[in-house]
Design an enzyme around this catalytic site. Structure first.
Site, PDB file in Angstrom:
ATOM      1  CB  CYS A 146      37.828   9.486 -22.774  1.00 49.12           C
ATOM      2  SG  CYS A 146      37.990   8.028 -23.815  1.00 49.12           S
ATOM      3  CE  LYS A 183      31.747   7.230 -19.105  1.00 48.45           C
ATOM      4  NZ  LYS A 183      32.741   6.161 -19.326  1.00 48.45           N
ATOM      5  CB  ALA A 194      26.712  -0.134 -21.337  1.00 54.37           C
ATOM      6  CB  ALA A 195      31.509  -2.701 -22.158  1.00 54.82           C
ATOM      7  N   PRO A 196      32.881  -0.796 -19.898  1.00 57.88           N
ATOM      8  CG  PRO A 196      34.648  -0.483 -18.399  1.00 57.88           C
ATOM      9  CD  PRO A 196      34.037   0.094 -19.642  1.00 57.88           C
ATOM     10  N   GLY A 197      31.036  -0.816 -17.793  1.00 59.43           N
ATOM     11  CA  GLY A 197      29.908  -0.814 -16.873  1.00 59.43           C
ATOM     12  C   GLY A 197      29.959   0.208 -15.754  1.00 59.43           C
ATOM     13  CG  ASP A 237      31.581   7.602 -22.885  1.00 58.77           C
ATOM     14  OD1 ASP A 237      31.911   8.772 -22.690  1.00 58.77           O
ATOM     15  OD2 ASP A 237      32.409   6.659 -22.905  1.00 58.77           O
ATOM     16  CD  GLU A 254      30.111  -2.700 -25.487  1.00 57.99           C
ATOM     17  OE1 GLU A 254      30.681  -2.847 -26.586  1.00 57.99           O
ATOM     18  OE2 GLU A 254      30.041  -1.606 -24.886  1.00 57.99           O
TER      19      GLU A 254
END
Length: 426
Positions: free
Chosen positions: A221, A106, A101-104, A168, A124
């Protein structure tokens, strides 16, 4: 080969000027937040793919220093990284897991999409990045979230317990070479093998945690086929998942899939879209059993509502759930967290402290400020800027923790000391 949903040439489909960001507010406050941005000279245009997303047209000072950013009403985010939550498309009230999840950014967008009745838990594994995730969600007042930190969630969470999952995972980042030119060298050749193994492990975990009929959005990405189409093929061949074709959002140009046996996925054309290179694939769970919801309990010591009201707070702004104390620290636990196992370690949304029966909200807990509470409602920004610079203002007959507003938009809590009011994050 590239394609776009928009009519006309790719150049007509994409606006290339200005940084992108997301409004972080209730739907009815979007125009007011845009006005707060305009008050500092930051003019913006709507993105074509979501009413929450915008691009800067005029940036007289860095966007991150704008008043709207300092009070958590916007989140600066690459436009490609806005796509995973939008394409996962959890409906209001959904129960969502963001596995990495980081940095947050999404995680926060997912929380906006599911609304107050929905619940998002962001995981995270990295302690350093976990702190960043929690700071982001706290600053942006997204109280329908919780956070946790586990390298492997499968031993801790029940199978079939989430209707939507965003994965992700760590990747080689080849789609971000404009910002991180060393990525291709760092993850060249066989060096990417550990990432491939981790991505497959995370896909397996996600498939197990997903409820029957639930949806999983896998994104990276990177432009690396091994981390993208090959992983999609692995998921379809070895996991109880079927492919869900993705429609191309407006405002982007996409490349064709690089495997003939993988269709319905999206590859953002970085240069043509003025965005990071991104890969997205959507799956739906086939078979399995849904989690029954658990015992419905929430941990911690109950903080009496009278203590919250006595502090000048309005709990009506909180989503469904409960306010709980752990030691002297107070957190809001969303009702969706009641389905988490009793021994599972997670953290809710921070609200303040509770000592000797007295609740003190943290300055940025704007969800507790209320819309019509006592406080300073400023028309201009100069006095708010003075407060942030450490100056105090006359308090008049305001209570000990008055609210701070800009044209009715809640910003947080002030502290009254004698006849003066000041801003303090402590």
């Amino acid at each position: 080969m590239s394609f776009s949903e928009d009519a006309g040439s790719p150049a007509e489909a994409v606006r290339t000027s200005g940084r992108s960001f997301r409004l972080v507010c209730a739907p009815g406050d979007r125009e007011r937040v845009a006005a707060l941005l305009a008050a500092t000279g930051h003019l913006s245009e709507a993105e074509p793919f979501s009413p929450w997303c915008r691009r800067i047209a005029a940036e007289p000072t860095p966007l991150g220093s704008a008043m709207a950013a300092r009070f958590g009403y916007i989140h600066i985010q690459d436009r490609s990284s806005m796509l995973p939550p939008l394409l996962l498309a959890p409906p209001p009230g959904a129960r969502v897991l963001d596995m990495c999840a980081a940095p947050g950014g999404k995680t926060g967008f997912l929380a906006q999409l599911v609304g107050p009745a929905g619940f998002v838990i962001g995981n995270e594994p990295s302690p350093d990045r976990l702190a960043t995730l929690r700071q982001t969600l706290s600053r942006e007042s997204l109280a329908n979230t919780a956070t946790c930190s586990a390298a492997d969630l499968s031993p801790h969470l029940p199978a079939g317990s989430f209707t939507h999952i965003l994965l992700d995972p760590p990747c080689s980042g080849w789609g971000t070479l404009d910002k991180n030119p060393q990525a291709a060298k760092i993850w060249a050749g066989d060096k990417v093998a550990p990432l491939l193994a981790l991505q497959r492990k995370l896909l397996e975990t996600a498939a197990g945690l997903l409820a029957p009929g639930g949806r999983l959005l896998y994104s990276t990405c990177t432009t690396n086929v091994a981390e993208n189409e090959d992983q999609t093929r692995f998921a379809l061949d070895h996991l109880p998942l079927r492919a869900v074709p993705l429609a191309a959002p407006a405002g982007f140009v996409f490349e064709a899939s690089r495997r003939g046996d993988v269709a319905g996925v999206l590859r953002v054309d970085s240069a043509a879209s003025a965005a990071q290179g991104f890969y997205l694939a959507l799956f739906e769970k086939t078979g399995g059993a849904a989690f029954d919801g658990g015992d419905g309990g929430l941990p911690g010591e109950v903080v009496p509502e009278r203590a919250i009201l006595a502090a000048g707070c309005d709990p009506a702004g909180l989503p469904p759930g409960a306010v709980r104390a752990f030691g002297d620290k107070v957190f809001f636990l969303h009702a969706g967290a009641a389905g988490l196992p009793p021994r599972f370690r997670y953290q809710g949304f921070p609200l303040g402290v509770f000592r000797s029966g007295v609740f003190r909200p943290q300055a940025r807990a704007r969800l507790l400020v209320g819309r019509d509470g006592p406080g300073l409602n400023e028309e201009a920004l100069s006095r708010i800027e003075a407060l942030l610079a450490g100056q105090s203002l006359p308090a008049g007959d305001l209570p000990a923790r008055p609210g701070l507003y800009w044209r009715g938009l809640p910003l947080g809590f002030l502290t009254r000391k004698g006849a003066r009011a000041l801003w303090s994050d402590r």
